[in-house]
Motif scaffolding. Structure first.
Motif, PDB file in Angstrom:
ATOM      1  N   CYS A  15      33.140  36.568  45.727  1.00 11.39           N
ATOM      2  CA  CYS A  15      33.499  37.900  46.247  1.00 11.39           C
ATOM      3  C   CYS A  15      34.335  38.693  45.249  1.00 11.39           C
ATOM      4  CB  CYS A  15      34.285  37.756  47.547  1.00 11.39           C
ATOM      5  SG  CYS A  15      33.309  37.077  48.891  1.00 11.39           S
ATOM      6  N   GLY A  16      34.694  38.074  44.154  1.00 11.92           N
ATOM      7  CA  GLY A  16      35.503  38.780  43.158  1.00 11.92           C
ATOM      8  C   GLY A  16      36.988  38.735  43.441  1.00 11.92           C
ATOM      9  N   LEU A  17      37.415  37.996  44.462  1.00  9.43           N
ATOM     10  CA  LEU A  17      38.834  37.966  44.822  1.00  9.43           C
ATOM     11  C   LEU A  17      39.671  37.125  43.854  1.00  9.43           C
ATOM     12  CD1 LEU A  17      38.537  37.712  48.689  1.00  9.43           C
ATOM     13  CD2 LEU A  17      39.022  39.731  47.301  1.00  9.43           C
ATOM     14  N   LEU A  18      39.031  36.214  43.123  1.00  8.25           N
ATOM     15  CA  LEU A  18      39.777  35.371  42.195  1.00  8.25           C
ATOM     16  C   LEU A  18      39.806  35.932  40.776  1.00  8.25           C
ATOM     17  CD1 LEU A  18      38.889  31.720  43.230  1.00  8.25           C
ATOM     18  CD2 LEU A  18      40.982  32.993  43.653  1.00  8.25           C
ATOM     19  N   VAL A  19      39.219  37.084  40.580  1.00 11.89           N
ATOM     20  CA  VAL A  19      39.219  37.694  39.256  1.00 11.89           C
ATOM     21  C   VAL A  19      40.496  38.523  39.115  1.00 11.89           C
ATOM     22  CG1 VAL A  19      38.015  39.243  37.683  1.00 11.89           C
ATOM     23  CG2 VAL A  19      36.712  37.771  39.207  1.00 11.89           C
ATOM     24  N   PRO A  20      41.346  38.187  38.135  1.00 11.07           N
ATOM     25  CA  PRO A  20      42.598  38.938  37.997  1.00 11.07           C
ATOM     26  C   PRO A  20      42.361  40.355  37.506  1.00 11.07           C
ATOM     27  CG  PRO A  20      42.333  37.434  36.170  1.00 11.07           C
ATOM     28  CD  PRO A  20      41.200  37.166  37.119  1.00 11.07           C
ATOM     29  N   SER A  21      43.294  41.203  37.799  1.00  9.22           N
ATOM     30  CA  SER A  21      43.261  42.578  37.300  1.00  9.22           C
ATOM     31  C   SER A  21      43.874  42.586  35.906  1.00  9.22           C
ATOM     32  CB  SER A  21      44.048  43.493  38.244  1.00  9.22           C
ATOM     33  OG  SER A  21      44.068  44.797  37.732  1.00  9.22           O
ATOM     34  N   VAL A  22      43.028  42.622  34.894  1.00  5.51           N
ATOM     35  CA  VAL A  22      43.484  42.521  33.507  1.00  5.51           C
ATOM     36  C   VAL A  22      43.865  43.906  32.993  1.00  5.51           C
ATOM     37  CG1 VAL A  22      42.842  41.878  31.151  1.00  5.51           C
ATOM     38  CG2 VAL A  22      42.048  40.504  33.080  1.00  5.51           C
ATOM     39  N   ALA A  77      47.409  39.535  32.398  1.00  6.10           N
ATOM     40  CA  ALA A  77      47.220  39.521  33.848  1.00  6.10           C
ATOM     41  C   ALA A  77      48.027  38.390  34.449  1.00  6.10           C
ATOM     42  CB  ALA A  77      45.745  39.357  34.203  1.00  6.10           C
ATOM     43  N   ASP A  78      48.325  38.534  35.724  1.00  4.94           N
ATOM     44  CA  ASP A  78      48.881  37.413  36.473  1.00  4.94           C
ATOM     45  C   ASP A  78      47.739  36.450  36.735  1.00  4.94           C
ATOM     46  OD1 ASP A  78      51.647  38.172  36.833  1.00  4.94           O
ATOM     47  OD2 ASP A  78      50.903  39.774  38.133  1.00  4.94           O
ATOM     48  N   ASN A  79      47.868  35.240  36.230  1.00  6.11           N
ATOM     49  CA  ASN A  79      46.821  34.235  36.373  1.00  6.11           C
ATOM     50  C   ASN A  79      46.967  33.582  37.741  1.00  6.11           C
ATOM     51  OD1 ASN A  79      45.281  31.835  36.282  1.00  6.11           O
ATOM     52  ND2 ASN A  79      45.435  31.774  34.047  1.00  6.11           N
ATOM     53  N   ILE A  80      46.038  33.857  38.634  1.00  5.43           N
ATOM     54  CA  ILE A  80      46.171  33.369  40.005  1.00  5.43           C
ATOM     55  C   ILE A  80      45.970  31.859  40.107  1.00  5.43           C
ATOM     56  CG2 ILE A  80      45.563  35.559  41.075  1.00  5.43           C
ATOM     57  CD1 ILE A  80      42.726  34.588  41.356  1.00  5.43           C
ATOM     58  N   LEU A  81      45.415  31.235  39.089  1.00  5.01           N
ATOM     59  CA  LEU A  81      45.243  29.782  39.113  1.00  5.01           C
ATOM     60  C   LEU A  81      46.499  29.049  38.665  1.00  5.01           C
ATOM     61  CD1 LEU A  81      41.600  29.541  37.735  1.00  5.01           C
ATOM     62  CD2 LEU A  81      42.366  29.486  40.119  1.00  5.01           C
ATOM     63  N   TYR A 106      52.046  34.740  34.183  1.00  4.12           N
ATOM     64  CA  TYR A 106      51.514  35.885  33.471  1.00  4.12           C
ATOM     65  C   TYR A 106      50.891  35.384  32.170  1.00  4.12           C
ATOM     66  CZ  TYR A 106      51.093  40.537  31.457  1.00  4.12           C
ATOM     67  OH  TYR A 106      50.597  41.692  30.905  1.00  4.12           O
ATOM     68  N   THR A 107      49.682  35.865  31.851  1.00  5.71           N
ATOM     69  CA  THR A 107      48.901  35.322  30.743  1.00  5.71           C
ATOM     70  C   THR A 107      48.362  36.433  29.856  1.00  5.71           C
ATOM     71  OG1 THR A 107      48.253  33.426  32.110  1.00  5.71           O
ATOM     72  CG2 THR A 107      46.900  33.880  30.172  1.00  5.71           C
ATOM     73  N   LEU A 108      48.429  36.227  28.545  1.00  7.02           N
ATOM     74  CA  LEU A 108      47.816  37.113  27.558  1.00  7.02           C
ATOM     75  C   LEU A 108      46.597  36.416  26.969  1.00  7.02           C
ATOM     76  CD1 LEU A 108      50.864  38.318  25.408  1.00  7.02           C
ATOM     77  CD2 LEU A 108      49.716  39.563  27.250  1.00  7.02           C
ATOM     78  N   GLY A 109      45.550  37.194  26.688  1.00  9.12           N
ATOM     79  CA  GLY A 109      44.371  36.633  26.048  1.00  9.12           C
ATOM     80  C   GLY A 109      44.118  37.296  24.709  1.00  9.12           C
ATOM     81  N   PHE A 110      43.709  36.507  23.720  1.00 10.08           N
ATOM     82  CA  PHE A 110      43.383  37.093  22.422  1.00 10.08           C
ATOM     83  C   PHE A 110      42.372  36.249  21.674  1.00 10.08           C
ATOM     84  CE2 PHE A 110      46.579  34.223  20.624  1.00 10.08           C
ATOM     85  CZ  PHE A 110      46.116  33.988  19.350  1.00 10.08           C
TER      86      PHE A 110
END
Length: 193
Positions: free
Chosen positions: A10-17, A147-151, A155-159
């Motif tokens: 449903c897209g509920l586990l996708v963080p708002s990046v 984003a806040d990593n719901i798992l 808070y997580t940065l990606g690069f």
């Protein structure tokens, strides 16, 4: 498990990046080793590109999106963790003809400067110590957002990052030019605050 699969569908586990650099959170970050890859690519006999990776590495990031030039990255790689999907070759690469992992167990990268290239890409200049030799290396880095990593609840940065080193500079010069001197490096990582 079914609930997690339903929620992810449903897209509920996708963080708002958030990809706006100025909106990312500053602070000290540590590498999420479960979501990180360090890959190398090297030409083989002019016929193909051989791909390998290192499985054991760590890094710390001191990040300030409002003063990106002050960003610091320190990384360490366990050289013996080289993985080329070929046990015999991996053992040879750990040996004295190549990395000499027993004598030089770690490679270390430390930034000395960061230069903006575009809104979310930067050139990290640093010193790489490998095989007992320290030399300057540059990596082109793309910040993908935060984003806040719901798992994990953190808070997580990606690069991602890419660069090229010349292995002969570090005294690893066996079989050049049959095995290329230039080695492409790619990093894909998440850092947690």
């Amino acid at each position: 498990l079914l609930a997690l699969l339903f929620l992810s569908g449903c897209g509920l586990l996708v963080p708002s990046v958030n990809t706006q650099l100025s909106e990312l959170r500053s602070g000290q970050y540590s590498l999420d080793k479960k979501h990180a890859s360090l890959i190398f690519k090297i030409g083989h006999m002019g016929l193909s590109t051989y791909v390998g990776r290192f499985d054991d590495f760590n890094a710390a990031l001191d990040f300030d999106p409002k003063n990106i030039a002050a960003t610091k990255l320190d990384a360490q790689v366990a050289v013996a963790s080289i993985d080329v999907n070929n046990a015999d070759l991996a053992e040879s690469l750990r040996g004295s003809t190549w990395f000499d992992a027993e004598k030089f167990p770690q490679a270390v990268f430390t930034t000395v400067g960061v230069e903006p290239l575009t809104a979310n890409t930067f050139r990290f200049t640093g010193n790489l110590t490998l095989h007992g030799v320290t030399a300057p290396v540059t990596l082109d880095v793309t910040f993908h957002g935060g984003a806040d990593n719901i798992l994990t609840g953190r808070y997580t940065l990606g690069f991602s990052a890419a660069g090229t080193i010349r292995r002969s500079v570090f005294g690893i010069d066996s079989y050049i030019p049959m095995v290329a001197d230039d080695v492409a490096i790619e990093v894909y990582a998440e850092f947690q605050k």
